[in-house]
Design a protein around this motif. Structure first.
Motif, PDB file in Angstrom:
ATOM      1  N   THR A   1       2.676  54.368 -16.728  1.00 12.74           N
ATOM      2  CA  THR A   1       4.121  54.604 -16.590  1.00 12.74           C
ATOM      3  C   THR A   1       4.502  55.945 -17.211  1.00 12.74           C
ATOM      4  O   THR A   1       5.233  56.747 -16.614  1.00 12.74           O
TER       5      THR A   1
ATOM      6  N   ALA B   1       8.222  46.836 -11.081  1.00 19.35           N
ATOM      7  CA  ALA B   1       7.722  47.494  -9.865  1.00 19.35           C
ATOM      8  C   ALA B   1       7.976  46.627  -8.642  1.00 19.35           C
ATOM      9  O   ALA B   1       8.409  47.121  -7.587  1.00 19.35           O
TER      10      ALA B   1
ATOM     11  N   GLU C   1       7.965  50.229 -13.882  1.00 25.04           N
ATOM     12  CA  GLU C   1       6.684  49.764 -14.441  1.00 25.04           C
ATOM     13  C   GLU C   1       6.259  48.452 -13.790  1.00 25.04           C
ATOM     14  O   GLU C   1       7.071  47.562 -13.568  1.00 25.04           O
TER      15      GLU C   1
ATOM     16  N   VAL D   1      10.966  55.651 -11.818  1.00 20.61           N
ATOM     17  CA  VAL D   1       9.598  55.169 -12.033  1.00 20.61           C
ATOM     18  C   VAL D   1       9.730  53.752 -12.580  1.00 20.61           C
ATOM     19  O   VAL D   1      10.327  53.547 -13.638  1.00 20.61           O
TER      20      VAL D   1
ATOM     21  N   THR E   1       5.827  53.583  -8.702  1.00 15.25           N
ATOM     22  CA  THR E   1       5.642  52.338  -9.442  1.00 15.25           C
ATOM     23  C   THR E   1       4.275  52.413 -10.107  1.00 15.25           C
ATOM     24  O   THR E   1       3.320  52.939  -9.538  1.00 15.25           O
ATOM     25  N   SER E   2       4.197  51.892 -11.319  1.00 14.98           N
ATOM     26  CA  SER E   2       2.971  52.042 -12.110  1.00 14.98           C
ATOM     27  C   SER E   2       2.223  50.726 -12.176  1.00 14.98           C
ATOM     28  O   SER E   2       2.807  49.641 -12.074  1.00 14.98           O
TER      29      SER E   2
ATOM     30  N   PRO F   1      11.676  54.556 -18.016  1.00 16.00           N
ATOM     31  CA  PRO F   1      11.429  53.897 -16.733  1.00 16.00           C
ATOM     32  C   PRO F   1      12.683  53.213 -16.198  1.00 16.00           C
ATOM     33  O   PRO F   1      13.605  52.895 -16.953  1.00 16.00           O
TER      34      PRO F   1
END
Ligand code: BDR
Ligand code: CA
Length: 312
Positions: A45, A103, A63, A61, A33-34, A98
């Motif tokens: 991300t 997230a 964001e 992944v 998670t960014s 993503p």
């Protein structure tokens, strides 16, 4: 195997931590998670997606936060990690998109799907974890544990004498994460600044693992320049990978169990100190630095083989 989500703002040392986790046999990295921090969240991300592709992980992944919970966004430290996050390297170009979830949603749903099995390791500002707590209070029971790289308890900060960067970037979020009733391990500057890696170390892993070690050796040169100028060391501090190494090699650390409080505003905003009425955290206050370094270098030196990026 420990199922692991890394919450991250990549970032040179974030890349070290993610690639270490990807290559380590005790860890199953199941998502990233960014968050804003070292770079804007869109860059974080993009960099996280690219790292996942570099290591051929095939993981989602998601964001996360672009700004802190309450305070204004602070400037991104491009003098530490470079404008694009990986030092002098040009912008990376991942091919994947993503995950459609935020997230916070991703953290909540992934922990709920495997209650008690998923560890969250946060190596950026804690905004996404605070958002996940607000979205789904049950995450305190569903997550196995939380490991945080952040804070400076009995050592000076690194953005100023009081505060460490991840906590300073969102003190309100950090306070919520420390106040929640889940097991927190805090890995701060007290030990991460004791673990140094040098140019020869990275040159060696670049030879042993040309894809993963080679990338890190290229990215880290700018980070070395910052450490030479700011800290007068020929090498760099290993903040984020040290946090992940508490999971693979917990015996290399000494811990103090105590509540940790965060100063929310004023001149000392972002300061962490022992005290207050939060649940006790497990705070890493001692480290076998040479063993941590050896563990990192061994794992990265074998990463290309471990990740199937070349024949052994
Ligand atoms: C922390 O701040 C960031 O610059 C690093 O990536 C690390 O997470 C160290 O204070
Ligand atoms: Ca980081």
């Amino acid at each position: 195997m420990i199922k692991l989500i890394i919450d991250t703002d990549p970032g040179v040392d974030d890349a070290m931590a993610i690639l270490y986790a990807a290559a380590h046999p005790k860890l199953e990295l199941i998502g990233l998670t960014s968050v804003f921090g070292n770079v804007p969240v869109a860059t974080a991300t993009r960099n996280a997606l690219w790292l996942a592709e570099l290591a051929r992980l095939g993981i989602p992944v998601a964001e996360g936060a672009a700004v802190p919970l309450e305070q204004p966004l602070r400037p991104h430290p491009d003098f530490v990690h470079g404008i694009e996050g990986f030092g002098h390297l040009p912008p990376v170009t991942p091919s994947q998109q993503p995950d459609p979830r935020s997230a916070a949603q991703f953290l909540s749903e992934t922990c709920a799907a495997s209650p008690g099995e998923v560890t969250i390791c946060a190596i950026g500002p804690l905004s996404n974890l605070a958002a996940a707590l607000a979205l789904d209070p049950a995450i305190v029971r569903n997550a196995a544990q939380v490991v945080v790289m952040g804070g400076a308890l009995e050592t000076p900060g690194n953005v100023n004498e009081h505060a460490e960067a991840n906590i300073w970037n969102d003190p309100d979020a950090a306070a919520k994460v420390f106040a929640a009733d889940w097991p927190v391990t805090l890995v701060g500057l007290d030990i991460t600044e004791v673990v140094h890696c040098g140019p020869d170390d990275f040159a060696r892993v670049a030879r042993n693992a040309p894809v993963i070690g080679g990338f890190l050796n290229d990215a880290v040169q700018f980070y070395f320049d910052f450490h030479r100028a700011r800290h007068d060391i020929d090498g760099c501090h290993m903040h984020d990978p040290t946090a992940v190494i508490t999971l693979t090699d917990p015996g290399l650390f000494e811990y103090r169990e105590a509540p940790v409080q965060v100063t929310l505003d004023g001149e000392t905003a972002g300061r962490t100190s022992f005290g207050g009425d939060c649940p006790a955290a497990r705070v890493a206050m001692g480290v076998e630095a040479q063993s941590v370094l050896a563990e990192f270098l061994d794992t990265i030196g074998q990463a290309d083989t471990a990740l199937g990026l070349r024949q052994s």
